[in-house]
Write an enzyme that holds these catalytic residues in place. Structure first.
Site, mmCIF file in Angstrom:
data_model
loop_
_atom_site.group_PDB
_atom_site.id
_atom_site.type_symbol
_atom_site.label_atom_id
_atom_site.label_comp_id
_atom_site.label_asym_id
_atom_site.label_seq_id
_atom_site.Cartn_x
_atom_site.Cartn_y
_atom_site.Cartn_z
ATOM 1 N N ASP A 171 41.887 -150.680 71.460
ATOM 2 C CA ASP A 171 41.705 -151.129 72.841
ATOM 3 C C ASP A 171 41.155 -152.554 72.850
ATOM 4 O O ASP A 171 41.668 -153.436 73.533
ATOM 5 C CB ASP A 171 40.740 -150.179 73.562
ATOM 6 C CG ASP A 171 40.452 -150.644 74.978
ATOM 7 O OD1 ASP A 171 41.407 -150.996 75.672
ATOM 8 O OD2 ASP A 171 39.264 -150.649 75.371
ATOM 9 N N TYR A 219 37.253 -141.893 72.665
ATOM 10 C CA TYR A 219 37.762 -141.644 74.009
ATOM 11 C C TYR A 219 37.801 -140.159 74.345
ATOM 12 O O TYR A 219 37.750 -139.781 75.508
ATOM 13 C CB TYR A 219 39.180 -142.208 74.149
ATOM 14 C CG TYR A 219 39.225 -143.677 74.472
ATOM 15 C CD1 TYR A 219 38.711 -144.614 73.596
ATOM 16 C CD2 TYR A 219 39.799 -144.115 75.657
ATOM 17 C CE1 TYR A 219 38.770 -145.959 73.893
ATOM 18 C CE2 TYR A 219 39.860 -145.457 75.960
ATOM 19 C CZ TYR A 219 39.346 -146.377 75.078
ATOM 20 O OH TYR A 219 39.412 -147.708 75.383
ATOM 21 N N ASP A 251 43.337 -156.437 73.645
ATOM 22 C CA ASP A 251 42.999 -157.446 74.661
ATOM 23 C C ASP A 251 42.859 -158.817 74.004
ATOM 24 O O ASP A 251 43.315 -159.837 74.533
ATOM 25 C CB ASP A 251 41.682 -157.101 75.376
ATOM 26 C CG ASP A 251 41.896 -156.291 76.650
ATOM 27 O OD1 ASP A 251 42.843 -155.487 76.671
ATOM 28 O OD2 ASP A 251 41.119 -156.460 77.610
ATOM 29 N N ASP A 289 35.533 -156.017 62.361
ATOM 30 C CA ASP A 289 34.872 -157.262 62.784
ATOM 31 C C ASP A 289 35.589 -158.479 62.194
ATOM 32 O O ASP A 289 35.823 -159.482 62.884
ATOM 33 C CB ASP A 289 33.372 -157.257 62.439
ATOM 34 C CG ASP A 289 33.084 -156.841 61.005
ATOM 35 O OD1 ASP A 289 34.005 -156.370 60.309
ATOM 36 O OD2 ASP A 289 31.925 -157.000 60.567
ATOM 37 N N LYS A 337 36.155 -149.462 59.917
ATOM 38 C CA LYS A 337 34.774 -149.909 59.692
ATOM 39 C C LYS A 337 34.216 -149.005 58.594
ATOM 40 O O LYS A 337 33.210 -148.304 58.769
ATOM 41 C CB LYS A 337 33.978 -149.818 61.003
ATOM 42 C CG LYS A 337 32.589 -150.432 60.938
ATOM 43 C CD LYS A 337 32.577 -151.945 60.912
ATOM 44 C CE LYS A 337 31.174 -152.478 60.720
ATOM 45 N NZ LYS A 337 31.118 -153.933 60.479
#
Ligand code: IPM
Ligand code: MG
Length: 368
Positions: free
Chosen positions: A257, A143, A261, A233, A200
């Protein structure tokens, strides 16, 4: 008698409608607990671009810094959507205020209201008893890294034709990982004592450093907390497969982020997920959802995430823990009585129990 100054940033879309319900609830809390809340309104996002050309005008930043806490609703809308990187976007206002206020910790609690079990697409036995919090790093990573678009680079396109190139940079500094890790471990100590650190590390260098730093902070300062590494993942899958395994989930900005959701849908709606953004100064409280331009101005938006954000403000900024619990109780009772906004109704909801934004706010106030 205590007095607090709250900076109100309604923003765009459904923002003004839901923040009005947040203020209504805050005023009711003030009356009940003998606290005065004073308000300063300021512009952020698309409405600020329209009025001043900037998504975060200097005046807004000053008002936020001068307040005891900031309550934000939502920013953005199709009016300001553009792929032109040189044009201002509403979201830049949100990113800028997070950066300027140093809000590096974003807490997104996912709590289940039993009455809403039927609103989730997941089976009741999967969501029953879910209680987790996502601790999202909020001022670093993709970001805030260097970005750029290069035009007309010879030979970059197909068949050697001129093409474009775009770059975003994912960068973290060690201290940024240290401080968010501490926030996660501290949160875990007040909860069920378990932290999942999401990365990751099988691909990214930032993730490898993240993992090392999180483990060092854990071993040196929080050996009593259980620490589990999980790849992002796999986490996306585990969240809907068996969300009960999670207590505290700590992760970098972009992963947080996306996962938040997803986690919101465990509760049945993004309209239920509140958030607190904390740093070393003034804190900011906002729903995790967006400005829902498709339903703006219709009076049907769910104000609960905004009202839960008010609860987080009472808890974290004003130390009014009892009042915060009171808000959750009031919401629980309203839902138990069967009242629903459109986003959280299901096949069994009678039409007369489906209410609008203002009515939902009124119901919650009446239960306070
Ligand atoms: C959120 C939102 C923002 C984010 C957008 C509006 C910039 O999606 O708070 O989760 O990506 O942080
Ligand atoms: Mg988001």
């Amino acid at each position: 008698m205590s007095e607090f100054n709250v900076c109100l940033l309604a923003g765009d879309g459904i923002g003004p409608e839901i923040i009005a319900e947040g203020v209504k609830v805050l005023n009711a809390v003030g009356e009940k607990y003998g606290t005065t809340f004073k308000y300063t309104e300021a512009l952020i996002g698309g409405c600020a671009i329209d009025a001043t050309g900037s998504p975060l005008p200097e005046q807004t930043l000053e008002a936020a810094k001068a307040s005891d806490a900031v309550l934000l609703a939502a920013v953005g809308g199709p009016k300001w959507d553009t792929t032109d990187s040189t044009k201002p976007r509403p979201e830049q206002g949100l990113l800028a205020i997070r950066k300027e206020l140093g809000l590096y910790t974003n807490l997104r609690p996912v709590q289940i209201f039993n009455a809403l079990a039927g609103a989730s697409t997941l089976k009741p036995e999967v969501i029953d008893g879910v209680d987790l919090v996502i601790v999202r790093e909020l001022t670093g990573g993709l970001y805030f890294g260097q970005r750029n678009r290069y035009y007309d680079e010879p030979g970059a396109g197909a068949n050697g034709a001129p093409g474009q190139r775009a770059v975003d940079t994912l960068e973290y500094r060690e201290y940024e990982v240290e401080r968010i890790a501490r926030q996660a471990f501290e949160a875990a100590r007040t909860r069920r004592g378990r932290v999942h650190s999401i990365d990751k590390a099988n691909v990214l260098d930032t993730s490898r450093m993240w993992r090392e730093v999180v483990h060092r902070i854990h071993d040196q300062e929080y050996p009593d907390v259980e620490l589990i590494d999980m790849l992002v993942d796999n986490t996306a899958m585990q969240l809907i497969n068996w969300p009960k395994q999670f207590d505290v989930v700590v992760t970098e900005n972009m992963f947080g982020d996306i996962l938040s959701d997803e986690a919101a849908q465990i509760t049945g709606s993004l309209g239920m997920l509140a958030s607190a953004s904390l740093g070393d100064g003034v804190s900011l409280y906002e729903p995790s959802h967006g400005s829902a331009p498709d339903i703006a101005g219709k009076g049907i938006a769910n104000p609960i995430a905004q009202i839960l954000s008010v609860g987080m403000m009472l808890q974290y900024s004003f130390g009014m823990t009892e009042a915060a619990a009171d808000i959750t109780r009031a919401i629980t009772e309203v839902l138990d009585e069967g009242w629903r906004t459109g986003d959280i109704k299901d096949d069994t909801t009678p039409a007369e129990k489906v209410v609008g934004t203002v009515q939902m706010g009124d119901l919650i106030v009446s239960h306070l």
